[in-house]
Design an enzyme around this catalytic site. Structure first.
Site, PDB file in Angstrom:
ATOM      1  N   LYS A  71     -14.386  16.226  12.363  1.00  0.00           N
ATOM      2  CA  LYS A  71     -15.599  16.068  13.566  1.00  0.00           C
ATOM      3  C   LYS A  71     -15.613  17.541  13.966  1.00  0.00           C
ATOM      4  CE  LYS A  71     -17.402  13.150  17.141  1.00  0.00           C
ATOM      5  NZ  LYS A  71     -17.162  12.017  18.114  1.00  0.00           N
TER       6      LYS A  71
ATOM      7  N   GLU B 168      -5.621  -3.905  -1.222  1.00  0.00           N
ATOM      8  CA  GLU B 168      -6.275  -5.217  -0.675  1.00  0.00           C
ATOM      9  C   GLU B 168      -7.133  -5.989  -1.314  1.00  0.00           C
ATOM     10  OE1 GLU B 168      -4.469  -2.288   2.681  1.00  0.00           O
ATOM     11  OE2 GLU B 168      -5.720  -2.188   1.010  1.00  0.00           O
TER      12      GLU B 168
ATOM     13  N   TRP C  81     -20.184  15.141  12.072  1.00  0.00           N
ATOM     14  CA  TRP C  81     -19.104  14.710  11.016  1.00  0.00           C
ATOM     15  C   TRP C  81     -19.497  15.590   9.645  1.00  0.00           C
ATOM     16  CZ3 TRP C  81     -15.437  11.739  12.752  1.00  0.00           C
ATOM     17  CH2 TRP C  81     -15.714  10.949  13.770  1.00  0.00           C
TER      18      TRP C  81
ATOM     19  N   THR D 207       0.761  -1.349   0.023  1.00  0.00           N
ATOM     20  CA  THR D 207      -0.005   0.042  -0.185  1.00  0.00           C
ATOM     21  C   THR D 207       0.955   1.323  -0.082  1.00  0.00           C
ATOM     22  OG1 THR D 207      -0.229   0.109   2.448  1.00  0.00           O
ATOM     23  CG2 THR D 207      -1.978  -1.338   1.411  1.00  0.00           C
TER      24      THR D 207
END
Length: 402
Positions: free
Chosen positions: A309, A199, A314, A53
């Site tokens: 936040k 992944e 959110w 990654t």
């Protein structure tokens, strides 16, 4: 001093002059080798490739692919509603080979005989990509949104059309609606929004449209176009809360995305300790936050690490960026959370203007008003010449915060 030979990918006639010792052309290097190769008879679960990654959130982690997982992923990538390559196409792969095997396209394209073009180190150069599209007869192309912003910007400034290009697949990060609209209206190109991860080999979801989509009201079309789509056959998806409880598919409730399937990794390669992402047996926690509609269409609202936040609520950096990119003077935009003494965090909008444009803070904030919730409006706007990118061409929020 340990280097014995330097092999240059050419023949003797084109070998460049150099003071390096041991310089050889590739053609001379292989000249005495047999032309026939006896392919080994390998078990399908044998390892075939290893990708890491990008490491934007910490130390890179290895994902080991098997021949079986790669072949199964290939089938999913080739269907008509996915990349849909045929032997009549030419595909431009604007994705590095180390980025999830260039999204699996170096396997998918030759499977059906699709001519494949790689731009090499010029993947971020709009003029080069436009020239390749015209010279090589590109019909399909794949890359991250920043690549397409630069290509469209060049086409606009140079006054060129991107023929014979007909479809672009985009992933890696959310694609602003403004990119999709410009591709469609100026160049007649369809944009396929997809989502996945290293992944996942990487295909996870594909945003295709149902029959009759063209007759929908424009607002409903746009609302679907910016989503990441339905899971590919072979990928199972669920969204969960922080306690791991499964959340409803109502198109409103957001949760952490978990996936499983035959080309989803079961663990990281020689990590040395248990992976938090694989804590639930059989499932991989992606770190993305999303909603799922009742008919299974996923919309990524943010990476868990990028959600802002503010006052206990959110704010989606992705939604903010997509709206900001719709401003006619904005080329690229990124949003990060900045510490705030009262609200914990507040959004900061970082903008790269289009060439020759100098939008004011007030212009951009005024553009956002009425298009997003009032309390989402960023506290400030910063104009920069360019945004930091990762090796795979995505905006590096980590570097931007620094």
């Amino acid at each position: 001093p340990a280097v014995e030979q330097v092999i240059v990918l050419t023949d003797d006639a084109h070998l460049p002059a150099s003071t390096l010792d041991g310089l050889r052309s590739y053609e001379s290097f292989i000249a005495d080798e047999p032309e026939h190769y006896d392919w080994p008879d390998l078990d399908e679960n044998t390892a075939s490739s290893l990708c890491y990654t990008s490491g934007t959130t910490g130390n890179p982690k290895g994902v080991l692919f098997s021949h079986r997982s790669t072949v199964l992923h290939n089938y999913a990538a080739l269907v008509g509603d996915a990349f849909g390559c045929t032997r009549r196409d030419t595909i431009l792969v604007v994705v590095p080979m180390f980025h999830a095997n260039a999204w699996g396209l170096p396997y998918a394209a030759p499977t059906v005989g699709t001519k494949t073009v790689f731009p090499g180190p010029k993947m971020g150069d709009g003029a080069t990509l436009a020239a390749l599209i015209a010279e090589e007869g590109i019909t399909l192309a794949s890359g991250v949104p920043t690549v397409w912003q630069l290509l469209l910007n060049h086409a606009r400034e140079a006054g060129v059309k991107l023929a014979p290009l007909r479809k672009v697949s985009v992933g890696g990060s959310a694609c602003p609606l403004s990119i999709m609209e410009e591709f469609r209206e100026r160049h007649g190109v369809h944009v396929l929004h997809a989502w996945g991860m290293t992944e996942m080999s990487p295909v996870g979801t594909l945003n295709t449209f149902p029959k009759g989509f063209e007759q929908w009201p424009r607002a409903e079309q746009d609302a679907l176009r910016v989503k990441q789509g339905q899971p590919a056959f072979g990928v199972q998806v669920k969204i969960v809360d922080d306690a791991g409880r499964e959340l409803p598919w109502d198109g409103k409730t957001a949760g952490i995305v978990k996936v499983r399937g035959p080309w989803v990794c079961s663990d990281y390669f020689k990590l040395g300790h248990p992976s938090e992402s694989h804590a639930e047996p059989g499932w991989f926690a992606t770190g993305d936050v999303a909603t799922m509609s009742p008919d299974g269409v996923m919309q990524i609202t943010d990476r868990a690490k990028d959600v802002i936040k503010s006052g206990g609520e959110w704010i989606s950096s992705i939604d903010l960026e997509n709206v900001a990119c719709g401003h006619p003077k904005v080329l690229q935009a990124a949003v990060i959370g900045i510490r705030h003494p009262k609200w914990d965090e507040r959004p900061l909008l970082v903008v790269v203007p289009r060439n020759g444009e100098t939008p004011t803070r007030e212009e951009i904030l005024g553009w956002l008003e009425g298009r997003i919730a009032k309390w989402w409006i960023p506290d400030d706007v910063v104009l920069v010449e360019k945004l930091p990118l990762t090796a795979t061409g995505k905006i590096s929020k980590l570097e931007l915060r620094r």
